[in-house]
Design a protein around this motif. Structure first.
Motif, PDB file in Angstrom:
ATOM      1  N   GLY A   4      64.583  82.293  43.912  1.00 61.50           N
ATOM      2  CA  GLY A   4      63.722  81.119  44.095  1.00 61.50           C
ATOM      3  C   GLY A   4      62.752  81.370  45.231  1.00 61.50           C
ATOM      4  O   GLY A   4      63.011  82.177  46.125  1.00 61.50           O
ATOM      5  N   ARG A   5      61.630  80.621  45.204  1.00 63.97           N
ATOM      6  CA  ARG A   5      60.619  80.798  46.247  1.00 63.97           C
ATOM      7  C   ARG A   5      61.158  80.389  47.605  1.00 63.97           C
ATOM      8  O   ARG A   5      62.220  79.782  47.695  1.00 63.97           O
ATOM      9  N   ALA A  12      63.157  77.013  48.287  1.00 61.56           N
ATOM     10  CA  ALA A  12      63.673  76.499  47.008  1.00 61.56           C
ATOM     11  C   ALA A  12      65.074  75.896  47.130  1.00 61.56           C
ATOM     12  O   ALA A  12      65.526  75.180  46.241  1.00 61.56           O
ATOM     13  N   ASP A  61      64.248  76.098  41.838  1.00 59.15           N
ATOM     14  CA  ASP A  61      62.900  75.701  42.212  1.00 59.15           C
ATOM     15  C   ASP A  61      62.963  74.265  42.690  1.00 59.15           C
ATOM     16  O   ASP A  61      63.525  73.401  41.993  1.00 59.15           O
ATOM     17  N   THR A  97      59.160  80.041  37.222  1.00 57.12           N
ATOM     18  CA  THR A  97      58.979  79.159  38.376  1.00 57.12           C
ATOM     19  C   THR A  97      57.636  78.431  38.294  1.00 57.12           C
ATOM     20  O   THR A  97      57.531  77.274  38.691  1.00 57.12           O
ATOM     21  N   ASN A 131      57.248  72.981  47.354  1.00 57.41           N
ATOM     22  CA  ASN A 131      58.406  73.706  46.872  1.00 57.41           C
ATOM     23  C   ASN A 131      59.676  72.889  46.929  1.00 57.41           C
ATOM     24  O   ASN A 131      60.513  72.938  46.057  1.00 57.41           O
TER      25      ASN A 131
END
Ligand SMILES: Nc1ncnc2c1ncn2[C@@H]1O[C@H](COP(=O)(O)OP(=O)(O)OP(=O)(O)O)[C@@H](O)[C@H]1O
Length: 285
Positions: A69-70, A73, A236, A269, A279
């Motif tokens: 995940g970013r 996240a 996400d 995502t 986010n």
């Protein structure tokens, strides 16, 4: 019986105690990690952030599962909830069938956690730290062999505070593994490591798999997830937006078989949210 440590808090090596081993059922082995509808909100300076929003997660014994995940996240928060280092607002986590909130000591006897930001005693050397944590367990791995395995033999007499970021991270991996845990959570294992150290760490994860250890691997490196992980879970904005084998994630993203996981991850995502949204879910009061 097993002696366990609660790990470290506020820069100090912490509590240890004698506890019973995890109960095992003769018929059904417990899932290594199971999280159900985990939810965590942070409130700070008038801001409310939903970091983890009803996350469900299941890792079977012997699997290596990537948590992707970013930035922001909710990966580290999820890991901390599973490890019992934070309490969820609601939902539950289990490690080998044990509740990390109520069976804290027992869980720490079977779970090794390498946190993204190591919290270890600054004034102790690498060797002292690994030996200290080894002393919390009646059985475990040889500290010097583990120090060598993480590539820190030349720095073993250096105090933690004098180590580079990558060396501190490797120390924290050695500390997480010295009690020979059955389940390991590695939060950004290879971030900041040089190529040689990274290769060594990935080889170590493969050896963990060979030993039947379950691994939850938080990573931003899609190539290593693709090579190491049986499955991956994509978060996400605090939610699970996709999960499956690397090949299944590529298919889920609508991409041809053989496409790199990174392309699938970016597509999944991107698809998970409207353009321009944050986010994690943050509100200001
Ligand atoms: N202690 C805290 N207090 C307030 N907000 C926090 C705290 N820890 C994390 N957050 C917020 O919660 C959200 C999720 O953070 P978290 O660290 O779990 O994400 P992450 O996926 O691990 O990110 P990264 O990839 O950058 O490590 C982010 O918006 C972050 O700013």
């Amino acid at each position: 019986m097993q002696v366990v440590t609660t790990g470290t808090r506020g820069g100090h090596a912490a509590v240890h105690s004698v506890v019973a081993m995890a109960p095992t059922s003769p018929t059904t082995a417990p899932t290594a990690i199971e999280a159900t509808a985990l939810h965590k909100t942070y409130r700070r300076r008038g801001r409310t952030t939903v970091a983890v929003d009803d996350v469900g997660l299941r890792v079977e014994v012997g699997e290596i599962v990537g948590l992707l995940g970013r930035n922001g996240a909710g990966k580290s928060t999820t890991v901390e909830l599973v490890a019992g280092l934070r309490s969820p607002d609601r939902g539950a986590a289990r490690v080998l069938g044990l509740d990390p909130q109520t069976d804290r000591a027992t869980v720490r006897g079977v779970l090794g956690v390498q946190l993204q930001t190591p919290r270890l005693h600054d004034a102790l050397t690498v060797r002292e730290l690994v030996r200290l944590h080894r002393s919390f367990y009646p059985a475990g791995r040889d500290p010097d062999a583990l120090i060598e395995a993480v590539g820190l033999t030349d720095s073993r007499d250096t105090r933690f505070e004098k180590l580079s970021g990558g060396q501190q991270q490797r120390t924290s991996v050695a500390v997480a593994l010295v009690g020979d845990p059955r389940v390991v959570i590695l939060d950004e294992l290879t971030t900041g490591l040089d190529p040689e150290a990274r290769r060594g760490m990935l080889a170590m994860v493969r050896r963990l798999r060979e030993d039947g250890v379950t691994v939850l691997l938080v990573s931003h490196h899609m190539d290593e997830v693709e090579r190491l992980c049986d499955r991956a879970v994509v978060l996400d904005a605090g939610r699970v937006v996709a999960e499956g084998t690397p090949a299944a994630l590529v298919a889920q993203a609508g991409l041809p078989a053989g496409t790199a996981l990174e392309d699938a991850y970016l597509a999944l995502t991107d698809a998970a949210r409207p353009t321009g949204t944050e986010n994690s879910k943050e509100t200001v009061r």
